[in-house]
Design an enzyme around this catalytic site. Sequence first.
Site, PDB file in Angstrom:
ATOM      1  N   ASP A 182       0.924  -1.136  -0.023  1.00 57.20           N
ATOM      2  CA  ASP A 182       0.073  -0.009  -0.019  1.00 57.20           C
ATOM      3  C   ASP A 182       0.959   1.185  -0.175  1.00 57.20           C
ATOM      4  O   ASP A 182       0.910   2.049   0.929  1.00 57.20           O
ATOM      5  CB  ASP A 182      -0.984  -0.010   1.170  1.00 57.20           C
ATOM      6  CG  ASP A 182      -2.197   1.111   1.189  1.00 57.20           C
ATOM      7  OD1 ASP A 182      -2.167   1.661  -0.117  1.00 57.20           O
ATOM      8  OD2 ASP A 182      -2.556   1.483   2.157  1.00 57.20           O
ATOM      9  N   ASP A 202       1.874   1.505   8.118  1.00 51.80           N
ATOM     10  CA  ASP A 202       0.532   0.773   7.537  1.00 51.80           C
ATOM     11  C   ASP A 202       1.052  -0.498   6.733  1.00 51.80           C
ATOM     12  O   ASP A 202       0.809  -0.594   5.372  1.00 51.80           O
ATOM     13  CB  ASP A 202      -0.504   1.420   6.666  1.00 51.80           C
ATOM     14  CG  ASP A 202      -1.208   2.283   7.572  1.00 51.80           C
ATOM     15  OD1 ASP A 202      -1.179   2.513   8.786  1.00 51.80           O
ATOM     16  OD2 ASP A 202      -2.223   3.160   7.110  1.00 51.80           O
TER      17      ASP A 202
END
Length: 259
Positions: A182, A202
């Site tokens: 991501d 993340d």
Amino acid sequence: MGPVTNAGMLPSGEWEPVEIGESDADVYRRADGAEYAKCADLAGVGELRDERDRIVWLAGTGLPGATVADWIETDAGACLVTTAVPGVAAADLPASAYDRATEQLAGVLRALHDLDPADCPFTRPLTDVVRQAEDVVRRGAVNPDFLNDEWRAERPEDLLARIQADLPRMRESADLVVCHGDACLPNLFVDPETLAPTGLIDLGRLGTADRYTDLALVTTQLRDEWNADPAPFLKAYGHPDADPAKLAFYLLLDPLTWG
């Protein structure tokens, strides 16, 4: 952010809810800013545990990022506490820093991709990612906010059909590296003065995958968020002649997997 539902699992201290990332978990920042906590109910414990393990693994490679400060698991769910990554998200840099930051971002992404994939215990096989997209489309859960204007004019089923048609060729040409999964600008942190990378956040999708998984997201974000030509980034990364068909494939696949 929705209602705070998992605050009871937080460690002692003062915490405030924040909205960060696309996770369904509740996220909090400690009042002194030194730590973040992500809390999930029972349904999300497995996913949160996977993210914890990825953070621990990446920290052992020497690349910058958060470290796990605590893991709390109860009958109601789990809470992952990590140290705060210093600096600012690349998404929050002023326009005057874009040119200087481009090479730094290319460098940290290349350093991640240059890790030996054989040493990485996490994988994201392309067939599994496409199955995830198939499930999201089947449930009618595609978020239109993640689609560009062109894609919003089409049915998600037709977008998925394009992915399925190109899947055999993409599997054959796969160039597997350790990917962030991501790699968008809010997840790449830098020092606001030197622009040196300070961490990747993340990491729930980190694992071996085609390097274009990350390249497609970064180059598109540079174009959309910074209004910048991605060519200098790709040159600094070492892929000045990146395959446009692969960039397009992975760029379309990504928004179909969130839902």
